[in-house]
Design an enzyme around this catalytic site. Sequence first.
Site, PDB file in Angstrom:
ATOM      1  N   HIS A 176       0.805  -1.222   0.000  1.00 35.99           N
ATOM      2  CA  HIS A 176       0.000   0.000   0.000  1.00 35.99           C
ATOM      3  C   HIS A 176       0.836   1.269   0.000  1.00 35.99           C
ATOM      4  CE1 HIS A 176      -4.011  -1.884   0.842  1.00 35.99           C
ATOM      5  NE2 HIS A 176      -3.217  -2.878   1.182  1.00 35.99           N
ATOM      6  N   ASP A 235       3.370   9.566  -0.800  1.00 34.07           N
ATOM      7  CA  ASP A 235       2.244   8.730  -0.392  1.00 34.07           C
ATOM      8  C   ASP A 235       2.022   7.638  -1.416  1.00 34.07           C
ATOM      9  OD1 ASP A 235       0.239   8.007   1.372  1.00 34.07           O
ATOM     10  OD2 ASP A 235      -0.683   9.993   1.402  1.00 34.07           O
TER      11      ASP A 235
END
Length: 467
Positions: free
Chosen positions: A159, A366
């Site tokens: 992720h 991110d």
Amino acid sequence: MKQLIVVSNRVPSPDKDSGSQGGLAVGVMNALSRTQGLWMGWNGQLIDDAEQHTPQSYENEGVQFATFPLTEQEHELFYVGYSNEVLWPLFHYRSDMVEYSREKDAGYQHVNERFARQVAGQIPENGDVSIWVHDYQLLSTGHYLRQMGIECPIGFFLHIPVPPWEVFRILPHHERMIEHLCAHDTIGFQTATDLRHFLDNVERSGVASVEGNTVIYDHRRINTGVFPISIDVDTAREMAEKGEQSSRSKRLKDSLQGGPLIIGVDRLDYSKGLYKRFQAFEQLLENTHTRYGNVTYLQIAPLSRTGVERYASLRRELERIAGHVNGRFSTYDWMPLRYLNTGYDRETLMGFMRQSRVGLVTPLRDGMNLVAKEYVAAQDPEDPGVLLLSNLAGAAEELDGAMLCNPFDVEEMADMLDAALSMSLEERKERWQRLHKVISTNDIHRWGESFITALDQSAAARHADKQ
């Protein structure tokens, strides 16, 4: 259909309404509900002797769960130590924050092996099951499953970002980490950049070879791909519509006195770029007198990893700069920067997003950032806000229609905030329509289905190779 076992560091609490869960929970629950699946992970409890405890089982919405505790030492070494003081900063390109030790490394491997043992104990005798492991805390779990003789299909999804070789090679024993990842049949990443970095790291480490998007290791062929995680768009929109009518949203709207709202919603973490955001907002107020006494910036940042000193230090620094901005610009009836460490339910947050003119999502790095997609889903199509997004977030590779900024350039962010606040309704609607098309086409359900399909295809190809 094969049974699916999902493995993640944490699992949703049975006490929480599933509607309040985030993107991962929605996607995983959807995949599990179609396969009479099982979700396994740590239950959040810390005890003296975790080895003596068998998994605690429960059912929620037709999905089985099996959770187990950790000891305080396991939690300190595996989660606080290696996962969040080594892997998290390194994978977010913050090599200066890596605090490695052999003890943390050993603790990480120990807990990954224990996760594998817990999963192996749940595999039916016929072995007709697929396993889907999630995220950086469990990079080695698949390796230990293979060591235990488990031959069923195993997939892994990361992720968070993948750093390039010159950063990745800083990790002690990085070759071993790649070897452990090669235990999987399918490895998924958020973006094409992450996939490219991973394949380059594999080749340059010398551990395995690469053919296209396939890694070849010890006669195994590991397929890799890009599977950008997303949200449940319809549920997010419904939450926003309901949330906008809540008493909290109405109180927020009244407090703005007709002025525009800028909103940020982030877990408190140094990767989110909050300090730079606060500086950019201060620059906006300094540059544009028309914004003085008019615009409000609401930053919601629930505390996380409170046991890690770097996070406590970050909190103090953000409190300092928020106080500085408010001390410099506030009037008796206007406080420009509202900085909250309080967490709110998703319906409330979505309602807040719906009434905001600008969604400020500017992480320094991110993997994806689902807040960006939630902000889009929350908007009123007839009067949408503007998404100001970091070009270093994974979502920037997908979200055509966002205003992309460099989160390290404070002056640029200030200028873009002013432009977003001044943007015409026509342009706001045109940008929103492009954004909404992306998240509607690639929603959380498609994410889960596409990864499981890829895992099944990898397993079928491996079986054919053995014939």
